[in-house]
Write an enzyme that holds these catalytic residues in place. Structure first.
Site, PDB file in Angstrom:
ATOM      1  N   ASP A   1       6.863  21.211 -27.149  1.00 43.89           N
ATOM      2  CA  ASP A   1       9.241  20.262 -26.500  1.00 43.89           C
ATOM      3  C   ASP A   1       9.090  21.177 -25.711  1.00 43.89           C
ATOM      4  O   ASP A   1       8.979  20.890 -24.515  1.00 43.89           O
ATOM      5  CB  ASP A   1       9.659  20.467 -27.569  1.00 43.89           C
ATOM      6  CG  ASP A   1      11.565  19.200 -27.308  1.00 43.89           C
ATOM      7  OD1 ASP A   1      10.878  19.209 -26.499  1.00 43.89           O
ATOM      8  OD2 ASP A   1      12.274  19.648 -28.402  1.00 43.89           O
TER       9      ASP A   1
ATOM     10  N   HIS B   1      11.666  14.544 -33.298  1.00 40.84           N
ATOM     11  CA  HIS B   1      12.477  15.791 -34.223  1.00 40.84           C
ATOM     12  C   HIS B   1      12.927  14.846 -35.548  1.00 40.84           C
ATOM     13  O   HIS B   1      13.322  15.599 -36.572  1.00 40.84           O
ATOM     14  CB  HIS B   1      14.123  15.858 -33.901  1.00 40.84           C
ATOM     15  CG  HIS B   1      14.115  16.400 -32.467  1.00 40.84           C
ATOM     16  ND1 HIS B   1      12.950  17.327 -31.245  1.00 40.84           N
ATOM     17  CD2 HIS B   1      13.931  16.181 -31.078  1.00 40.84           C
ATOM     18  CE1 HIS B   1      12.762  17.877 -30.460  1.00 40.84           C
ATOM     19  NE2 HIS B   1      13.185  16.793 -30.131  1.00 40.84           N
TER      20      HIS B   1
END
Lengths: 463, 463
Positions: free
Chosen positions: B325, B274
């Site tokens: 993800d 991220h």
């Protein structure tokens, strides 16, 4: 003979129901939607493992721009902003002969059908021959686009565009010479086209003054006045780029929506395309006028237009339709989900558009992709209701993009994750145009398109 | 016997070439890539009308989260931020038995293969039985995920996660009881798993301290020290949410990246997942350490994490890998194009990441989806070079999403517009796992997954 469709799940009014049935007349109208009404005189089409939903309405398309897909993603080819991108687009526009216009439109429309789209609003501004003179039939290119839609089987609303100048105090841009008409030629050509297709059911029309940049206010008022009797949909680009607003303020002292409001041009027939750079007062004006906004998020992110203020707009009660616009991608639900996703990125919150008018987020977004587009184009489709056109598609419930679903969650799974691989059949006006993922003209359309691509891009560097 | 693949277009070093050929050994390694080298002792696979490209590397996956697709897009079900979304995710996590974990992972991996993905980095933190106690084999669920990958045929790097606490000064969250281990149990289990799979070629491992929230610094330092000898990839979530940074500052007086830098934890094995809320100093630290960042844009827009600063990161020379993800969507190139698109929305400019290190935008984005992911996972794949694993896929050049192309523009068309409908064949380690769009276990995988979906979501309201 009527046809009764019996899918595993049927969309009705924002939700999916098990055991629903859809009865369609021979003339392609929906007669009834119900839970298991049976009638022995009808042809029955069983659709186990499928959900049946209203077809998507693509309310803003420039079909020929399919040609610039992937051609403008480098600064060396297309600079780094909207205005230099436009140069690439003009380059493509100026190389097309009438056959090419047909071939490229068929490619774009075929791809729309493959995604479950049953209606396209084609914002058509390619009118003249490459030398800037009208063809012998000044509607030749419009008719090529209509013929392409009819060949593919998609329902079309041709939004014929008035493009009268390059801009306030600007000389004529040579990239735009195929677009220009005089106001009187525009009205005459529009009228002739409408007359000629008066009896063709799957073709209809709208009026599209390109923008306040390209149509001076006096002409715009004439065109709007001319349309009062016809009551056609009226579409205009508004407030896509900040520079466009600034030019309008320079010319008129007002931003585009405020100007249109002052001139009483906003009404229930009006659709403003993009409307990204609008302020709360302008949102109130559009809401008050019962106008529609057509957002084009996959294009707007590609062009760097900015984030559409979907929450303010929807909360004001404005209908939002969707369009594939530049054809960077043709993915109706990708457009729909971006209405929420781009706000999530901006606000760092989730489900921003949930519970507007007490509707679940997925329902709101799905309605943008269907019924609000239909309303914007003046059609009775985009929903499965008696009297509506039988325009719908089916999805394979076991497709990996949506597998694992129930009547309760399918709509949300579709809106946020559907891939076109799930789209199985597409029906327009009761007629099957895609069956088992296959369009009968697929190979021919692709082969012809590949030829046009080769012809247009033979020379590699543009700027 | 060696195999010679002869596609119409072959990817090599950031561009596509006509008449290229790829020679693959019996053991699944690339031997040669060249323009028309012929060798009569090899099996020849002609691929007319196809382009052949290196397979995508999905560097950050939580396969079980496929179950929450479409289940968290309403405030009534999942609140309106990341933290309430997490409750929905825990709900799913806590209902899965070992068979379910296998079935859901197979569904996610099948979909990855359908998009041209050949390797997955599975960030695996589901360790314990639903009562929070370890299974008799504490690696049981990890092995279920590995078995799922091997069943589907995708290459996997299991990033086994250390999850030691709920957070600084927080009591244990009952939603997380399947994740917790002690540090010593984690190291012991990790070691046992590595030993057991030592000779399985398509399986490898990485170490994944979940986050600075879930792993206290003292434990993190032990784990990192333990890994120095093994030299495995080390992945951690960092700076996904502002609140997570704030908690780290409260505990340590520093934001996560700055803390990891001070403790000399950042290095070439390190991948931060991220890294949205990082400042210029932290970017310099990651660059200086030669670390990788794994961005997950389709998930980050879904979760409202914010816009990843791809330009600052790439301009600093940091490699960016990509991950699906949460599986909101599994679309590697949609992740790739969003690196540029989200910046375009923010800046109202185009082609922001073009010409970084003198590379065309499409090449930079394609490398994020391939070679940078391979590097992050410690594998030699993601490119077509002698010695690399023969992991690749083919696309049908006439698919409507990419039709109209040439060697010059295909990569840009793919990166910005590819739909999975174009993905034709997928090869992992020289073995065909998807042929003519079809996986041999497709129907079984989908049917089993549908059962798990039904079991987990039988009870409708969550919060």
């Amino acid at each position: 003979m009527n046809t009764l469709y019996r899918p595993e799940l049927l969309y009705s009014d924002g939700r999916l129901m098990s055991n629903g049935e859809l009865l369609v007349s021979e003339t392609g109208k929906i007669l009834e939607i119900s839970e298991k009404t049976n009638d022995s005189s009808t042809r029955v089409v069983d659709l186990p493992g499928k959900a049946l939903l209203p077809g998507f309405v693509n309310a803003h398309s420039h079909s020929f721009q399919r040609l610039i897909r992937g051609k403008s993603e480098s600064r060396l080819a297309s600079g780094s902003d909207f205005w230099s991108w436009r140069g690439t687009m003009y380059h493509a526009a100026n190389r097309l002969d009438p056959q090419d216009v047909y071939d490229v439109a068929r490619m774009a429309f075929l791809e729309m059908v493959l995604t479950g789209t049953t209606t396209v609003g084609e914002f058509h501004y390619l009118h003249n021959a490459p030398d800037g003179k009208p063809y012998e039939d000044p509607n030749l290119l419009a008719k090529q686009v209509l013929a392409a839609a009819r060949s593919v089987g998609i329902c079309i609303v041709l939004l014929r565009t008035a493009y009268l100048r390059s801009g306030f105090n600007l000389p004529r841009d040579s990239g735009q010479i195929r677009f220009f008409e005089s106001r009187s030629a525009f009205l005459e050509n529009m009228d002739a086209l409408i007359q000629e297709f008066r009896n063709v059911f799957e073709v209809s029309f709208g009026v599209a003054p390109h923008s306040v940049r390209a149509v001076p206010l006096s002409d715009l008022k004439e065109i709007v006045g001319w349309n009062r009797a016809l009551n056609l949909p009226l579409h205009m680009h508004i407030s896509e780029q900040v520079a466009e607003n600034a030019a309008c303020v320079r010319e008129y002292g007002l931003a585009p929506v405020a100007l249109l409001n002052r001139e009483r041009i906003l009404d229930a027939n009006f659709t403003g395309v993009h409307a990204i750079h609008i302020d709360p007062n302008e949102i109130d004006m559009l809401a008050e006028a019962n106008a529609t906004i057509c957002a084009c998020p996959t294009t707007e992110r590609n062009l760097g237009d900015g984030i559409f203020p979907a929450d303010c707009v929807l909360n004001a009660g404005i209908r939002v339709a969707l369009g594939s616009d530049s054809q960077a991608q043709i993915e109706p639900l990708e457009d729909a989900r971006q209405l929420d996703y781009h706000l999530r990125l901006q606000r760092q919150k989730r489900t921003i558009l949930d519970q507007i008018a007490a509707k679940p987020l997925a329902t709101t977004l799905f309605e943008c992709a269907t019924i609000h587009g239909a309303r914007s184009l003046g059609l009775h489709c985009g929903e499965l209701k008696p009297g509506a056109n039988a325009d719908f598609f089916t999805v394979d419930l076991s497709d990996p993009s949506i597998a694992g679903n129930s009547a309760d969650d399918l709509l949300s799974i579709l809106v946020f994750s559907l891939n076109r691989s799930a789209v199985h059949d597409v029906v327009v006006n009761g007629r099957i145009i895609l069956q088992d993922r296959r369009h009968p003209l697929h190979d021919e359309i692709v082969a012809r398109y590949q030829e046009v691509h080769h012809k247009v891009w033979r020379t590699e560097r543009l700027l």
